[in-house]
Design an enzyme around this catalytic site. Structure first.
Site, PDB file in Angstrom:
ATOM      1  N   TYR A 164       0.846  -1.204   0.000  1.00  0.00           N
ATOM      2  CA  TYR A 164       0.000   0.000   0.000  1.00  0.00           C
ATOM      3  C   TYR A 164       0.880   1.252   0.000  1.00  0.00           C
ATOM      4  CZ  TYR A 164      -3.123   3.507   2.221  1.00  0.00           C
ATOM      5  OH  TYR A 164      -3.846   4.630   2.555  1.00  0.00           O
ATOM      6  N   ALA A 165       1.805   1.292   0.956  1.00  0.00           N
ATOM      7  CA  ALA A 165       2.672   2.466   1.089  1.00  0.00           C
ATOM      8  C   ALA A 165       3.574   2.618  -0.134  1.00  0.00           C
ATOM      9  CB  ALA A 165       3.509   2.345   2.357  1.00  0.00           C
ATOM     10  N   CYS A 166       4.042   1.479  -0.695  1.00  0.00           N
ATOM     11  CA  CYS A 166       4.935   1.543  -1.854  1.00  0.00           C
ATOM     12  C   CYS A 166       4.197   2.087  -3.071  1.00  0.00           C
ATOM     13  CB  CYS A 166       5.482   0.167  -2.192  1.00  0.00           C
ATOM     14  SG  CYS A 166       6.896  -0.245  -1.227  1.00  0.00           S
ATOM     15  N   LYS A 168       1.566   4.020  -3.090  1.00  0.00           N
ATOM     16  CA  LYS A 168       1.302   5.450  -2.870  1.00  0.00           C
ATOM     17  C   LYS A 168       2.593   6.257  -3.053  1.00  0.00           C
ATOM     18  CE  LYS A 168      -3.076   5.647  -1.153  1.00  0.00           C
ATOM     19  NZ  LYS A 168      -4.126   6.535  -1.610  1.00  0.00           N
ATOM     20  N   ARG A 212     -10.990  -0.474  10.048  1.00  0.00           N
ATOM     21  CA  ARG A 212      -9.917   0.079  10.879  1.00  0.00           C
ATOM     22  C   ARG A 212     -10.306   0.015  12.356  1.00  0.00           C
ATOM     23  NH1 ARG A 212      -8.917   4.750   6.432  1.00  0.00           N
ATOM     24  NH2 ARG A 212     -11.090   4.202   6.042  1.00  0.00           N
ATOM     25  N   PHE A 217     -13.467  -1.357  17.716  1.00  0.00           N
ATOM     26  CA  PHE A 217     -13.688  -1.088  19.142  1.00  0.00           C
ATOM     27  C   PHE A 217     -15.137  -0.644  19.393  1.00  0.00           C
ATOM     28  CE2 PHE A 217      -8.916  -0.216  20.326  1.00  0.00           C
ATOM     29  CZ  PHE A 217      -8.624  -1.540  20.024  1.00  0.00           C
ATOM     30  N   ARG A 238      -0.647   5.869  17.545  1.00  0.00           N
ATOM     31  CA  ARG A 238      -1.276   6.608  16.469  1.00  0.00           C
ATOM     32  C   ARG A 238      -1.668   7.978  17.011  1.00  0.00           C
ATOM     33  NH1 ARG A 238       0.500   2.814  14.153  1.00  0.00           N
ATOM     34  NH2 ARG A 238      -0.505   1.473  12.601  1.00  0.00           N
TER      35      ARG A 238
HETATM   36  P1  NAD Z   1     -12.541   4.885   1.815  1.00  0.00           P
HETATM   37  O1  NAD Z   1     -12.261   3.466   1.563  1.00  0.00           O
HETATM   38  O2  NAD Z   1     -13.647   5.216   2.752  1.00  0.00           O
HETATM   39  O3  NAD Z   1     -12.798   5.658   0.426  1.00  0.00           O
HETATM   40  C1  NAD Z   1     -12.311   5.233  -0.822  1.00  0.00           C
HETATM   41  C2  NAD Z   1     -13.451   5.320  -1.808  1.00  0.00           C
HETATM   42  O4  NAD Z   1     -12.962   4.944  -3.114  1.00  0.00           O
HETATM   43  C3  NAD Z   1     -14.600   4.339  -1.486  1.00  0.00           C
HETATM   44  O5  NAD Z   1     -15.838   5.018  -1.373  1.00  0.00           O
HETATM   45  C4  NAD Z   1     -14.617   3.380  -2.661  1.00  0.00           C
HETATM   46  O6  NAD Z   1     -15.913   2.907  -3.007  1.00  0.00           O
HETATM   47  C5  NAD Z   1     -14.031   4.256  -3.768  1.00  0.00           C
HETATM   48  N1  NAD Z   1     -13.510   3.435  -4.872  1.00  0.00           N
HETATM   49  C6  NAD Z   1     -12.800   2.276  -4.774  1.00  0.00           C
HETATM   50  N2  NAD Z   1     -12.533   1.809  -5.978  1.00  0.00           N
HETATM   51  C7  NAD Z   1     -13.083   2.670  -6.874  1.00  0.00           C
HETATM   52  C8  NAD Z   1     -13.119   2.711  -8.295  1.00  0.00           C
HETATM   53  N3  NAD Z   1     -12.527   1.764  -9.020  1.00  0.00           N
HETATM   54  N4  NAD Z   1     -13.754   3.756  -8.888  1.00  0.00           N
HETATM   55  C9  NAD Z   1     -14.366   4.719  -8.154  1.00  0.00           C
HETATM   56  N5  NAD Z   1     -14.350   4.733  -6.792  1.00  0.00           N
HETATM   57  C10 NAD Z   1     -13.715   3.713  -6.172  1.00  0.00           C
HETATM   58  O7  NAD Z   1     -11.162   5.548   2.332  1.00  0.00           O
HETATM   59  P2  NAD Z   1     -10.912   6.956   3.029  1.00  0.00           P
HETATM   60  O8  NAD Z   1     -10.553   6.732   4.449  1.00  0.00           O
HETATM   61  O9  NAD Z   1     -11.999   7.916   2.677  1.00  0.00           O
HETATM   62  O10 NAD Z   1      -9.569   7.392   2.288  1.00  0.00           O
HETATM   63  C11 NAD Z   1      -9.547   8.222   1.119  1.00  0.00           C
HETATM   64  C12 NAD Z   1      -8.112   8.398   0.649  1.00  0.00           C
HETATM   65  O11 NAD Z   1      -7.257   8.852   1.709  1.00  0.00           O
HETATM   66  C13 NAD Z   1      -7.472   7.092   0.148  1.00  0.00           C
HETATM   67  O12 NAD Z   1      -6.672   7.379  -0.966  1.00  0.00           O
HETATM   68  C14 NAD Z   1      -6.633   6.623   1.313  1.00  0.00           C
HETATM   69  O13 NAD Z   1      -5.547   5.833   0.896  1.00  0.00           O
HETATM   70  C15 NAD Z   1      -6.176   7.945   1.919  1.00  0.00           C
HETATM   71  N6  NAD Z   1      -5.884   7.829   3.358  1.00  0.00           N
HETATM   72  C16 NAD Z   1      -6.857   7.909   4.323  1.00  0.00           C
HETATM   73  C17 NAD Z   1      -6.514   7.835   5.663  1.00  0.00           C
HETATM   74  C18 NAD Z   1      -7.527   8.009   6.766  1.00  0.00           C
HETATM   75  O14 NAD Z   1      -7.129   8.365   7.878  1.00  0.00           O
HETATM   76  N7  NAD Z   1      -8.821   7.824   6.527  1.00  0.00           N
HETATM   77  C19 NAD Z   1      -5.195   7.636   6.054  1.00  0.00           C
HETATM   78  C20 NAD Z   1      -4.233   7.524   5.065  1.00  0.00           C
HETATM   79  C21 NAD Z   1      -4.586   7.645   3.720  1.00  0.00           C
HETATM   80  N1  UDP Z   2      -5.520  -2.724  15.636  1.00  0.00           N
HETATM   81  C1  UDP Z   2      -5.858  -3.349  16.854  1.00  0.00           C
HETATM   82  N2  UDP Z   2      -7.086  -3.943  16.956  1.00  0.00           N
HETATM   83  C2  UDP Z   2      -7.997  -3.941  15.942  1.00  0.00           C
HETATM   84  C3  UDP Z   2      -7.655  -3.298  14.714  1.00  0.00           C
HETATM   85  C4  UDP Z   2      -6.400  -2.693  14.600  1.00  0.00           C
HETATM   86  O1  UDP Z   2      -5.068  -3.373  17.795  1.00  0.00           O
HETATM   87  O2  UDP Z   2      -9.102  -4.490  16.141  1.00  0.00           O
HETATM   88  C5  UDP Z   2      -4.225  -1.989  15.552  1.00  0.00           C
HETATM   89  C6  UDP Z   2      -3.389  -2.163  14.294  1.00  0.00           C
HETATM   90  O3  UDP Z   2      -2.554  -3.294  14.406  1.00  0.00           O
HETATM   91  C7  UDP Z   2      -2.591  -0.861  14.292  1.00  0.00           C
HETATM   92  C8  UDP Z   2      -3.591   0.153  14.838  1.00  0.00           C
HETATM   93  O4  UDP Z   2      -4.558  -0.607  15.573  1.00  0.00           O
HETATM   94  O5  UDP Z   2      -1.521  -0.967  15.215  1.00  0.00           O
HETATM   95  C9  UDP Z   2      -4.292   1.003  13.803  1.00  0.00           C
HETATM   96  O6  UDP Z   2      -4.844   0.147  12.828  1.00  0.00           O
HETATM   97  P1  UDP Z   2      -5.917   0.619  11.738  1.00  0.00           P
HETATM   98  O7  UDP Z   2      -6.471  -0.615  11.101  1.00  0.00           O
HETATM   99  O8  UDP Z   2      -6.878   1.552  12.330  1.00  0.00           O
HETATM  100  O9  UDP Z   2      -5.093   1.379  10.611  1.00  0.00           O
HETATM  101  P2  UDP Z   2      -3.624   2.018  10.469  1.00  0.00           P
HETATM  102  O10 UDP Z   2      -3.537   3.159  11.424  1.00  0.00           O
HETATM  103  O11 UDP Z   2      -2.607   0.943  10.761  1.00  0.00           O
HETATM  104  O12 UDP Z   2      -3.632   2.456   9.048  1.00  0.00           O
END
Ligand code: NAD
Ligand code: UDP
Length: 365
Positions: A164-166, A168, A212, A217, A238
């Protein structure tokens, strides 16, 4: 401006769409393949939202037209769930890099500005954890992470968590290369653990799955089907950011009023809101007891430890700690997160509890 939001039906997308519609300054065209979270905006009376059910992987021609017609493109589409990085690593790469690159090419063709969502996970593990793995001692743990200075440290290929990270990171590198060679207009956002209304789903309401941690929880608190499980003892840290703060920063980047966002990578996070996952579990139990508990709720959940491999499968490796250095967002955008840790957790819990009570009331009616 006409803002094209790809992935608008997800957690961040729907909160951003809500805010842009409320501001009423820009036209919003939203695209996703799932409508559940954005339905209330699509079907609102007098809705000004244009919504299209399109898949960026399959509906290239339609997306191409939308890009041509937009002033700015915000790409949120990704697989963003750690359990899937281990379960389906190739799909993660394919969507998060290959399919997203199609959007980059469309923006390039029509010379449109792109806001690309990346992740704080590009920083990988801390130098302290890497030093420990090399058998070296590290006096200091150089966290917070800074966008243009901190090295990005990831684990071995067999630990598929890092795909995932790679993916991105590669996307970020390609965007920066295009900026350098041809002035391609982009900004990258690296979110640091946003939480708030509409994050993920509760497994007990969706027939399982592995969202997540916050949702797991809440599920334990509201349904009591499983204990709260701490992966590897819940020792990872986190730092949580409330979605409204994050959205405020995103809007500043989209509007770019100071004309200084081009070619920039922005951390969005709240450095002060750090805790371990074990602390998060206890805090959520305490807050639930103090503010939300009602007769008939399941008892306070047990908190147990589980190995990463058992919880996610082979190939999981955790990010030990992630804190955002937000100097850039502060200085270039004048942005400051407003929610402290307790309010971030309280507000997000309240959303889940309110939704749950509504469902209980409907079921009992
Ligand atoms: P999310 O999974 O809720 O949203 C992603 C959306 O993309 C979903 O609604 C999904 O249906 C849509 N999608 C997937 N495949 C698709 C396709 N082929 N065509 C059109 N739409 C499609 O995730 P999120 O938490 O809202 O994250 C949004 C962005 O932010 C992502 O790029 C994610 O990697 C990044 N991000 C979020 C967090 C966070 O804290 N939420 C942390 C790190 C990175
Ligand atoms: N985690 C946990 N219990 C759960 C789900 C996740 O202890 O039921 C941990 C996970 O291993 C990580 C942290 O909680 O250390 C945050 O995970 P999350 O899935 O929310 O996403 P991340 O922050 O890793 O992107």
């Amino acid at each position: 401006m006409k803002v094209l939001l790809l992935g608008a039906g997800g957690f961040i997308g729907v909160n951003l769409t809500e805010r842009l519609l409320r501001d009423g300054v820009h036209d919003v065209v939203a695209v996703d393949i799932q409508e559940e979270k954005i339905d209330h905006l699509i079907n609102a009376p007098d809705s000004k939202l244009t919504y299209l059910h399109l898949d960026i992987s399959k509906d290239e021609a339609e997306v191409d037209k939308l890009v041509a017609d937009a002033d700015i493109v915000v790409d949120l589409v990704a697989v963003a769930n750690p359990s899937l990085y281990v379960e389906s690593p190739f799909e993660v790469y394919d969507l998060n890099y290959t399919q997203n690159m199609k959007v980059v090419e469309q923006c390039r063709k029509y010379k449109k500005r792109l806001i690309q969502f990346s992740t704080c996970e590009v920083y990988g593990i801390t130098a302290a954890k890497a030093a420990e793995q090399f058998g070296l001692s590290s006096k200091e743990n150089p966290c917070p992470f800074s966008e243009d200075e901190t090295p990005l440290i990831m684990g071995p290929v067999k630990n598929h968590r890092w795909i995932y990270a790679c993916a991105k990171q590669l996307l970020e590198r390609v965007l920066d290369a295009l900026w350098k060679t041809e002035g391609f207009q982009f900004s990258v956002i690296r979110p640091f653990n946003f939480v708030g209304p509409r994050i993920d789903y509760l497994p007990s309401e969706s027939g399982g799955g592995n969202p997540r941690v916050f949702s797991h929880f809440m599920d334990a608190l509201l349904y009591g089907n499983k204990p709260m499980q701490l992966v590897d003892g819940g020792e990872a840290f986190r730092a949580y950011t409330y979605i409204d703060d994050a959205v405020d920063c995103m809007v500043r980047i989209i509007e770019d009023k100071n004309n200084n966002c081009e070619g920039q990578i922005f951390n969005i996070g709240t450095p002060e809101n750090e805790l371990t996952i074990a602390e998060l579990a206890t805090k959520m139990c305490d807050m639930f007891d103090e503010h939300f508990r009602q007769e008939g709720d399941p008892p306070r959940p047990e908190i147990v430890s589980i190995s990463g491999e058992e919880f996610y499968g082979k190939g999981y490796e955790d990010c030990d700690r992630r804190i955002a250095d937000i100097t850039k967002a502060r200085t270039l955008l004048g942005w400051e997160p407003e929610h402290d840790l307790d309010s971030v957790i309280f507000n997000t819990m309240k959303y889940f509890v309110d939704e749950h009570r509504k469902k209980q009331a409907t079921a009992g009616a």
